[in-house]
Design a protein around this motif. Structure first.
Motif, short mmCIF file in Angstrom:
data_model
loop_
_atom_site.label_atom_id
_atom_site.label_comp_id
_atom_site.label_asym_id
_atom_site.label_seq_id
_atom_site.Cartn_x
_atom_site.Cartn_y
_atom_site.Cartn_z
N TYR A 121 0.83 -1.21 0.00
CA TYR A 121 0.00 0.00 0.00
C TYR A 121 0.87 1.26 0.00
O TYR A 121 0.52 2.26 -0.63
CB TYR A 121 -0.96 0.03 1.20
CG TYR A 121 -2.27 -0.68 0.96
CD1 TYR A 121 -3.24 -0.13 0.12
CD2 TYR A 121 -2.54 -1.90 1.57
CE1 TYR A 121 -4.45 -0.77 -0.09
CE2 TYR A 121 -3.75 -2.54 1.36
CZ TYR A 121 -4.70 -1.98 0.52
OH TYR A 121 -5.89 -2.61 0.31
N GLY A 122 1.98 1.23 0.71
CA GLY A 122 2.88 2.38 0.71
C GLY A 122 3.43 2.69 -0.66
O GLY A 122 3.51 3.85 -1.07
N ALA A 123 3.79 1.65 -1.40
CA ALA A 123 4.31 1.84 -2.76
C ALA A 123 3.22 2.41 -3.67
O ALA A 123 3.46 3.39 -4.39
CB ALA A 123 4.84 0.52 -3.32
N VAL A 124 2.02 1.82 -3.66
CA VAL A 124 0.98 2.31 -4.56
C VAL A 124 0.51 3.71 -4.17
O VAL A 124 0.16 4.51 -5.05
CB VAL A 124 -0.21 1.32 -4.72
CG1 VAL A 124 0.24 0.02 -5.36
CG2 VAL A 124 -0.94 1.08 -3.44
N LEU A 140 -5.91 5.47 -0.12
CA LEU A 140 -4.85 4.49 0.16
C LEU A 140 -4.19 4.78 1.50
O LEU A 140 -3.87 3.85 2.25
CB LEU A 140 -3.81 4.50 -0.97
CG LEU A 140 -4.35 4.00 -2.32
CD1 LEU A 140 -3.38 4.37 -3.45
CD2 LEU A 140 -4.63 2.51 -2.29
N ASP A 141 -4.03 6.05 1.84
CA ASP A 141 -3.45 6.41 3.13
C ASP A 141 -4.36 5.96 4.28
O ASP A 141 -3.87 5.48 5.31
CB ASP A 141 -3.19 7.91 3.20
CG ASP A 141 -2.31 8.28 4.38
OD1 ASP A 141 -1.21 7.70 4.50
OD2 ASP A 141 -2.72 9.12 5.19
N GLN A 145 -3.28 3.45 7.31
CA GLN A 145 -3.50 3.76 8.72
C GLN A 145 -4.23 2.60 9.42
O GLN A 145 -3.87 2.22 10.54
CB GLN A 145 -4.33 5.04 8.86
CG GLN A 145 -3.70 6.27 8.26
CD GLN A 145 -2.51 6.78 9.04
OE1 GLN A 145 -2.46 6.65 10.25
NE2 GLN A 145 -1.55 7.35 8.35
N GLU A 146 -5.23 2.05 8.76
CA GLU A 146 -5.99 0.94 9.35
C GLU A 146 -5.15 -0.32 9.47
O GLU A 146 -5.23 -1.03 10.49
CB GLU A 146 -7.25 0.68 8.51
CG GLU A 146 -8.26 1.80 8.62
CD GLU A 146 -9.33 1.80 7.55
OE1 GLU A 146 -10.22 2.69 7.62
OE2 GLU A 146 -9.30 0.94 6.65
N GLU A 147 -4.31 -0.59 8.47
CA GLU A 147 -3.43 -1.76 8.53
C GLU A 147 -2.41 -1.56 9.66
O GLU A 147 -2.11 -2.50 10.40
CB GLU A 147 -2.71 -1.98 7.20
CG GLU A 147 -3.60 -2.26 6.01
CD GLU A 147 -4.36 -3.57 6.04
OE1 GLU A 147 -4.31 -4.31 7.05
OE2 GLU A 147 -5.02 -3.87 5.03
#
Length: 169
Positions: A121-124, A140-141, A145-147
């Motif tokens: 997710y950080g990459a995308v 995506l942010d 945060q939830e993950e």
């Protein structure tokens, strides 16, 4: 689900490809979590898994929304990482004879998945930023945060469960 190899010539194509793989990963997680909920004996761990299952359904919906906006479809591309992580989790669950040891193994397995998700997710999210997709960056942010929160919750549960697992020896 797409089964062919894609020629990724642009960052946007790579972005779409990885969104599709993330969608597959999230879908696989929704299939694996019910077994983890069933196998967990710690009440707080069961609740954390149940809550994350509900969040994961939202993550699937978000990814489908982004893909429909970007590509007019929401097909996934099979994530090859999740089956390996799930297989490892199943092995640990089956090998643990003590319930507290099994709970510790479940936490470790779940955190592996969380860390994988946070990385992808950080990459995308970064690619969405570069591509000028500000609304997608926000979505995506929020998922990152939830993950991250799920990972922190698992860590706090593990502080107690791991001690209980140590006492089982």
């Amino acid at each position: 689900m797409k089964f062919f190899s894609a020629n990724l010539e642009t960052l946007r194509e790579l972005y779409h490809n990885q969104l599709r793989m993330l969608l597959s990963a999230e879908q696989q997680i929704t299939e694996a979590l019910p077994t983890m909920i069933e196998k967990a004996t710690d009440t707080q761990l069961k609740q954390a898994f149940q809550s994350h299952l509900q969040e994961t359904h939202v993550h699937v919906t978000r990814l489908q929304q982004i893909l429909r906006e970007e590509t007019n479809d929401d097909e996934s591309i099979k994530c090859k990482v999740l089956p390996a992580l799930v297989a490892e989790a199943e092995d640990m669950m089956n090998d643990a004879t003590d319930t507290s040891v099994r709970d510790a193994a479940l936490i470790a397995a779940a955190q592996r998945v969380e860390h994988y998700e946070i990385a992808v997710y950080g990459a995308v999210r970064q690619w969405a930023h570069i591509l000028g997709e500000a609304e997608q960056v926000i979505i995506l942010d929020q998922t990152i945060q939830e993950e991250g929160h799920a990972d922190q919750l698992l860590t706090s549960i593990s502080n107690r469960v791991n001690i209980e697992a140590d006492r089982a020896a």
